[in-house]
Design an enzyme around this catalytic site. Sequence first.
Site: not given
Ligand code: LAN
Length: 781
Positions: A510
Site C-alpha cells: 500500500d
Molecule cells: C507498520 C506501519 C505502516 C503499516 C501500513 C503501511 C499502514 C500498513 O498498511 C501495512 C503495514 C505497515 C507497513 C506496518 C507494519 C508493522 C509496523 C512496521 C508498523 C505498524 C509500524 C510498526 C510495526 C512494527 C512491526 C513494530 C515493531 C514490532 C514488532 C512486533 C516487530
Amino acid sequence: MARKKGTPVRMVVVPPVEKGSTKKRLSNITSDSFGHSAKKARIEDKTDYSRWRLHDDESRHTWQYLEDDEAAKEWPQTHADKYFLGLPLVRASSASRQPYSCPPFADLSTPCLQDLPDLPTAQNPLDAVRNGLTFFEKLQLPSGHWGCDYGGPMFLLPGTVISWYATKTPIPWYYATEIKNYLFARAHPEDGGWGLHIEGETSVFGTVLNYVTLRLVGVDADHPNMVKARATIHKLGGATHAPHWAKFWLSVLGVAKWDIVNPVPPELWLLPDWVPIAPWRWWIHMRQVFLGMSYLWSKKWQAEETDTIRSLRNELFVEDWDTINWAANRNTIHPMDNYHPKSMVLNTINWLLVNVWNPYLRTNSLAAKAEAWASELINMEDLNTDYADLAPVNAAMNLVCCYARDGPDAYSVRRHRERSHEFLWVQQEGLLCNGTNGVQCWDTAFAIQTMQDAGLTQDPRWRPMLMKALEFLDRQQMRENVKDQAKCYRQQRKGGWAFSNKDQGYAVSDCVSEALKAVIILQKTPGFKTLISDQRIFDAIDTLLTYQNPSGGCSSYEPQRAGTWMEVLNAAEVFGNIMVEYEYPECTTAVVTALSLFSKHWPDYRSKDIRLFVDRAVKWIKSAQKPHGGWYGAWGICFTYATMFALESLASIGETYETSEYSKRGCDFLLSKQREDGGWSEHYKACETSEYHEHPSGSQVVMTSWALIGLMKAKYPDVEPLKRGVKLIMERQQPNGEWLQEAIEGVFNKSCMISYPNYKFTFTMKALGMFAHRYPDEKVV
Ligand code: LAN
C-alpha cells in the site's frame, strides 16, 4: 483504563527504600548508564525546549540539542520544531519549556498552537480545508515531507536503551533526561506502571521494560515513581511473569539467566526452503526479530555486569535472585500479558528443544554453522539498509549482535549507533522511540491525495508545497532491487516506495500504491513537471503486480509465504497474527485503486494482468466482509478504517450503495455507528476483540473522516448524515486551522496501538474536500 498524561516529575532523590518493596536494601547506586563509568550519569529535571531542533537530512530525522548559545542562535527553531515540541509558535525564543499544551487524548479544551494567528472563520467545508492547509503547510519539512511523532508502542524505547547500555553506547544527558520525562509522563497515574502501548493497561511487559529503561538512563531506584512502579511489578508476580521478548532483553542484560528464555534456535535458518515452517516464510518483522534474537540466544551473550545490573536483579523479582529456578519459569506469564497464549504444539516443541535437542543433539559444529548463517543474514539486512534496518526492534538487536561479533569499535557498531538516533522523537512530554524511522512517504502521499480530493491541486497558492512533496517522492522512489535479493529472501521492490524512506528500503504494497497515486495525480496536473518517467512508473506497476495472493487479496511487505496455521509457532505471547502475512482490505484497496488510476492514463500497459488482478482483488474484498457489513482493519482502528477502504475498492469497479448489496451493507454498517453528534468513535478494543467498541471519550475527527470518506466513495445518497459528520469536523477545527490530537489511530498485530498524528490533518481535509467537491451548494454551518 486510558492512561492520563502525567505532570512532569521533579527528580527528588529519596534515600530510604520502602519496606517490603524489595527484598534487600538497595545499595546507594551510582547510575552508570553511559559508558559504565563509575561516576553518576547526568540526568536533569528537564531540558531547555528552545534548544531542540529536528534535523531533516533528506528524510533522515534526528533531534539535536544545541547546548551552545551561538549555535542555537544561528539555527532558529522552525514552526514544525515548535509544534512538535508543544511550544507556542510565534514567540521567537522561549527560554523554558512551556506547560504541556497538546493533550494526548481527547481533551479538546487547549489548542496546541494558540499563538498562531486566527484565520477567517470557515464558512464552508472548502474554507475549512484551506485553513487546515494553511496550518499544515507550516509543518512541511525542508526535504518536502511531513514528519511526526510515531509513538504508541511501549516496548521500543526499552529495546533501544537496553541495546545502548549493553554496547556501552553513550547517551547524552539531554536524551536521558527526556526519556525519563516521557516515561514518567506516560506512567499509569495510579499504579505507576506501563502497558504494551500508551493507552493500554498496565502489564508486566510494559512495566518491567520501562522500569529497566529508567534505571539504565540513570534514575535512582529510590525515586518515588520507581518505588511505585516496582511495587506494581511485584504485585504482578515480578519479572519472571514477563513475556518472551522481555525475558530475552533481561537475559541480554544479565538481569535474568538465559534459561528463562524459551528457545530461539538459529538452526531453523538451516532448514531447506521447502520445509513448511522455514523462517523465510514468516512475516518479515518476525523473521528479522527472530534473526538477531536467535544469534544472541545461541551465543547466550550477556552484557558486562555493572552495579546497576546487579541492583536490578534485586529490584525486579519477588524471589531472591540466587534461588530463582530460571528454567521452571520459561512459561510463566501474567494473564495481562498473555494476549496470544502459546499453542500446545509450540509448548511441546519448546519442551523437546530444551530437554532433548539442546542437551543431546545440538552439536557445537551445528550451532556454529547456524550462527554463521544467521550472522550473514544479519549482515545482509544491515548492508541493504545502511544499518537503518527494518524497524527499531531488529535494529536494536542487530546493534548488540554486531557488538558481540565485531567488537566495540567496529564500523558496524558505530553505524548502528548513529542510525539508532533516527528512531527517536522529542515531543512535549519528552523523548520516545518511533515505530519506524518515520512515516515520510506514507503521510506525504496522503497529503497530496487530499489536495486532489479537495480539487486544490491546480490552485497556485499550494503549488510550492505540492511541488516539494512531489520532488520528495521522486527522490524516494527505490530504483533498484536489493543486492542478493533471493539469498536474503527479500521481495522485489524496484520502482516502489517504503513507508518511511528509501534508506529503510522495504517496499510495502500500500505504500507503493499510495505514493504512486500521488505521483500520477500531480504529474497529470497541468503545471507540474514530469519528474518520474513512464518507465519508472511501469517499474512500480510491475512490482505491485507481484503482490497478489492466491486468494486475490494483498498483504503488506510480501505475498503470503505460508498459511495462517503458522500462528501455532507464535511465541511472543503479547501479539496476535504475527507469524505470516495476511490479506488486508487496506492494502488490497490501495493496490486496486493505484492500478485503476494507472490504467486510465496508460490503458495499454499490462492491461490484461491489471484487469485480472483487480477482478480477483475485489472478489476477495467481498469475501472478507463480516456478517455485520463492515471489514476488520489491521492497521487502523478498526472496522471504520477498513470499511472505508473496502467501500473504495467496490466503488472502483462501479459498485456503490445503489448498485451493490456489498456496498449497501458496508454503508449501513457505518451508519449504524454514527453518533448523536454526527461523529464516529471506535475504540481500539475492537482490534483486540474483533467486535465494534465505542470510544468512551466520544466522537473522534479522524474516525469521523474515515466513515464519511467511505460513505462518499460509495455514493451514499442521503446527504444529511454526511452533513452532520462534516459539521462535527468543522466545529473541531481550531481558529488557527489545526485539529487537536485525540485518541490513538493505528494498530498492529491486533494488540498494539500506534499513533498517526498527521491523520488528523490529511483525513479530515480529505473528507471535507470530498464533500465540498460533491456537494458544492450544501450549507453545513
Ligand atoms: C507498520 C506501519 C505502516 C503499516 C501500513 C503501511 C499502514 C500498513 O498498511 C501495512 C503495514 C505497515 C507497513 C506496518 C507494519 C508493522 C509496523 C512496521 C508498523 C505498524 C509500524 C510498526 C510495526 C512494527 C512491526 C513494530 C515493531 C514490532 C514488532 C512486533 C516487530
